[in-house]
Scaffold this motif. Structure first.
Motif, PDB file in Angstrom:
ATOM      1  N   VAL A 487      58.567  20.152  84.615  1.00 36.09           N
ATOM      2  CA  VAL A 487      59.478  20.778  83.657  1.00 36.09           C
ATOM      3  C   VAL A 487      60.269  19.683  82.954  1.00 36.09           C
ATOM      4  O   VAL A 487      61.081  19.000  83.566  1.00 36.09           O
ATOM      5  CB  VAL A 487      60.428  21.774  84.357  1.00 36.09           C
ATOM      6  N   GLY A 497      62.570  24.665  79.483  1.00 38.87           N
ATOM      7  CA  GLY A 497      62.181  25.296  80.737  1.00 38.87           C
ATOM      8  C   GLY A 497      60.687  25.468  80.904  1.00 38.87           C
ATOM      9  O   GLY A 497      60.233  26.366  81.602  1.00 38.87           O
ATOM     10  N   VAL A 498      59.892  24.610  80.253  1.00 42.65           N
ATOM     11  CA  VAL A 498      58.429  24.669  80.345  1.00 42.65           C
ATOM     12  C   VAL A 498      57.931  23.434  81.079  1.00 42.65           C
ATOM     13  O   VAL A 498      58.330  22.308  80.769  1.00 42.65           O
ATOM     14  CB  VAL A 498      57.786  24.742  78.949  1.00 42.65           C
ATOM     15  N   ASP A 517      55.719  28.499  81.964  1.00 49.18           N
ATOM     16  CA  ASP A 517      57.144  28.790  82.102  1.00 49.18           C
ATOM     17  C   ASP A 517      57.272  29.808  83.221  1.00 49.18           C
ATOM     18  O   ASP A 517      56.411  29.856  84.106  1.00 49.18           O
ATOM     19  CB  ASP A 517      57.759  29.247  80.775  1.00 49.18           C
ATOM     20  N   PHE A 551      54.008  27.999  73.082  1.00 49.61           N
ATOM     21  CA  PHE A 551      55.132  28.557  73.829  1.00 49.61           C
ATOM     22  C   PHE A 551      56.225  29.052  72.887  1.00 49.61           C
ATOM     23  O   PHE A 551      56.994  29.940  73.250  1.00 49.61           O
ATOM     24  CB  PHE A 551      55.680  27.537  74.824  1.00 49.61           C
ATOM     25  N   PRO A 558      62.335  30.554  80.365  1.00 50.01           N
ATOM     26  CA  PRO A 558      62.488  29.261  81.041  1.00 50.01           C
ATOM     27  C   PRO A 558      62.462  29.438  82.545  1.00 50.01           C
ATOM     28  O   PRO A 558      62.919  30.451  83.074  1.00 50.01           O
ATOM     29  CB  PRO A 558      63.842  28.760  80.543  1.00 50.01           C
ATOM     30  N   ARG A 559      61.936  28.480  83.220  1.00 51.71           N
ATOM     31  CA  ARG A 559      61.856  28.567  84.679  1.00 51.71           C
ATOM     32  C   ARG A 559      63.255  28.527  85.275  1.00 51.71           C
ATOM     33  O   ARG A 559      64.085  27.691  84.878  1.00 51.71           O
ATOM     34  CB  ARG A 559      61.010  27.419  85.230  1.00 51.71           C
TER      35      ARG A 559
END
Length: 656
Positions: A487, A497-498, A517, A551, A558-559
């Motif tokens: 990330v 957040g990817v 993500d 994306f 986002p993670r």
């Protein structure tokens, strides 16, 4: 017991008719030789595929079309359709009387069943043909029932040119599925088959308009209220023929192959597919001659493909008919995340483990980095982010190529090796053949806690891709550690957040970028279908900018804890907002035994990690006790509730 004479005669007649029906069955081949309609996960049309011979004959059942279309058809063509047996005696007698009076055919007396028989087996318009059609109509009613006869007419009615049936007519003349046609559109679809070439709206719009309005004025035409009839009559008729829908051409042909169902469902999303195809078309315009691209987007949890571009369908020079998402190519460094996750899982390294990126030989092989230089001592996290080759080969040497190849197979990416070649150390650098779909599936396992699963384009139960749950391919802890490392911001800007990774095969033949993500996994391949190199091509230069834009098409997801995971894995912390790590300081060398980690500032509660592993904190949440498991390099991190983070590398020395 003998049957009464009348009943016996009826039984004999019935048996004779049944024998004749079996001896001379109606030819239903035209009804069976139909195209297919491919729809997305919500039933929206993606593509229509023609019947053999290029005829747009798309199947449709009576229950699939609006009620006002069927009502209008019955009112216009066969008012007593619901009660006759295929032939309407009253209509036949009326037609015969008109013929006697006028000396010519005034009305044919054909029922919808007789029209369906004629559409199935076209014949010259003679009295003999009429008699055969009448017999066939009875057979069709017997075999198909009223709904089946209606379905045959709705599927085969000529709509002008190479269009047959109301589904094809609706798509070509109105650009919408027949399920959604309004009253005016239904009237045109019922009117055109009477004289399909003379009433084609693209060639004879005035005649088509007059025929449609006459249909709307017909007594009993769908029992329309006057206001609805007037509103329908005010609508214009189309003056051009629209192109048949053709989204996702590769996937559409893949899922329709061998399918008997008239409508074939996929997992795709029509809106996202349209956006992805537009993006791919723009990308293709900027690529060198004969180069192409493939892109796939799937849901992370279900592994259902939501959009897929497998090449430039209409470009012969780019081998557009090939499904490049299933072409076997070298992934370069794009498989390194799996290698690192397996090494973390087995304790061979951790995100903060210091590794050497220095010249080294492995037997007769002396691998080099892409840039030909070396970085010296780096953490495993940095080695992965920088895609350094020597640390990766060292991890493969410690892990074992066979174990890595087995993990690939368990994750759904059966490794293709040169004939007779065993699994060997070059697997670390892409010495294996995989497809874009497979690579995206492997990447999904990293983003989904190590869970295996193949990407799929058909709805249904998820396709497992590995061993049973009791023997996971990859543990969630190792997968999350690698996900946190990956990330990072896109170099040219893009969604936050990817997690992403690039790959470049030897000689610039293949440029890759894969990412995930919290909800999606995506992959991009750029190259030449014939395998020739694109000079200067790299995954970072060609594929990664496309991935960032992909994306950008997706809903932001986002993670969770992306900053914390990145810092815990050895990445940059970002803004610190007053949070301070008091002990140990960066670069500290400490002895073995219990260590108290202390922090100040920041927003409570605070969380402490060592090499990404949480450490229990004290009641005040300002300190935590940690006992190093042994000598080595570690990364100590403190996080606060607002997401701020500070980390420091430390070394634990062994006995003197």
């Amino acid at each position: 017991m003998a049957l009464p004479g009348g009943m016996a005669a009826l039984a004999l007649l019935g048996g004779g008719l049944l024998a004749l029906d079996r001896a001379f069955p109606p030819d239903l081949s035209r009804l069976e030789a139909v195209g297919r309609v491919v729809v997305d996960r919500e039933g929206r049309v993606l593509s229509a595929l023609p019947a053999p011979g290029g005829v747009w004959r798309l199947p449709v059942g009576a229950a699939e079309v609006p009620g006002h279309l069927v009502a209008m058809l019955v009112a216009a063509e066969d008012r007593r359709f619901r009660w006759h047996f295929g032939v309407d005696p009253l209509a036949v007698m009326r037609a015969a009387a008109q013929w006697v009076r006028a000396g010519r055919v005034v009305s044919g007396g054909s029922t919808l069943s007789m029209q369906a028989a004629r559409l199935l087996e076209p014949r010259p318009r003679t009295l003999r043909s009429k008699a055969i059609e009448a017999l066939r109509a009875v057979q069709l009613e017997w075999r198909l029932g009223k709904q089946g006869v209606l379905g045959a007419w709705l599927t085969l009615a000529p709509m002008g040119g190479n269009l047959e049936g109301v589904r094809a007519g609706s798509l070509a003349w109105f650009g919408r599925p027949v399920e959604r046609v309004g009253v005016a559109e239904a009237a045109l679809l019922v009117a055109v088959p009477r004289r399909p070439e003379a009433l084609r709206p693209d060639r004879h719009p005035e005649a088509a308009l007059a025929a449609r309005d006459a249909m709307l004025r017909r007594r009993g035409a769908g029992a329309l209220p006057e206001w609805e009839r007037l509103a329908a009559a005010a609508e214009p008729v189309p003056r051009t023929r629209r192109a048949m829908p053709g989204l996702a051409p590769h996937v559409s042909r893949e899922v329709a192959r061998g399918q008997a169902a008239p409508v074939v469902r996929t997992t795709l999303d029509a809106g996202l597919q349209r956006g992805l195809e537009a993006l791919a078309a723009e990308v293709l315009r900027g690529l060198p001659a004969r180069a192409s691209a493939a892109v796939v987007v799937a849901e992370l949890g279900s592994r259902e493909v939501r959009a897929l571009v497998a090449g430039d369908w209409l470009a012969e020079g780019r081998a557009g008919a090939l499904d490049l998402s299933r072409a076997v190519r070298s992934p370069g460094s794009a498989l390194k995340p799996l290698l690192y996750a397996m090494a973390f899982e087995r304790g061979l390294a951790g995100p903060g483990t210091v590794m050497e990126d220095l010249p080294r030989r492995f037997g007769d092989w002396a691998p080099e980095n892409y840039a030909r230089g070396f970085s010296g001592r780096v953490t495993a996290a940095d080695a992965l982010r920088q895609s350094l080759n020597l640390p990766a080969v060292a991890l493969m040497d410690a892990l074992g190529p066979l174990r890595f190849a087995s993990a690939l197979k368990a994750l759904g990416a059966v490794p293709r090796l040169p004939p007779g070649a065993p699994a060997a150390l070059p697997l670390a650098l892409g010495g294996v053949g995989v497809t874009l779909r497979e690579l995206a599936g492997v990447t999904a396992a990293i983003g989904d806690g190590g869970r295996a699963g193949r990407l799929r384009v058909r709805p249904g139960p998820a396709e497992a891709a590995g061993p049973p749950a009791s023997a996971p391919v990859l543990g969630p802890r190792a997968a999350e550690a690698v996900a946190g490392i990956l990330v990072q911001p896109f170099p040219g800007g893009g969604p936050e957040g990817v997690g992403w990774k690039t790959g470049t095969s030897w000689g610039g033949r293949d440029a890759w970028a894969v990412g995930f993500d919290a909800r999606h996994v995506a992959g991009v391949w750029v190259g030449r279908p014939d395998g020739t190199a694109i000079p200067g091509a790299t995954g970072r230069g060609l594929a990664l900018p496309v991935l960032a834009r992909v994306f950008g098409l997706l809903p932001a997801a986002p993670r969770p804890g992306a900053v914390a995971a990145r810092v815990a894995a050895g990445g940059p912390a970002g803004t610190v907002d007053g949070l301070r790590l008091l002990f140990p300081p960066a670069g500290a060398v400490i002895g073995e035994g219990s260590v108290v980690i202390r922090a100040a500032g920041g927003q409570r509660p605070l969380f402490f990690l060592v090499d990404g592993v949480p450490v229990a904190s004290g009641a005040a949440r300002r300190e935590a006790g940690w006992t190093p498991p042994g000598p080595g390099f570690y990364r100590v991190t403190v996080l606060d509730a607002a997401g701020a983070a500070v980390s420091a590398p430390v070394r634990v020395r062994g006995p003197e």
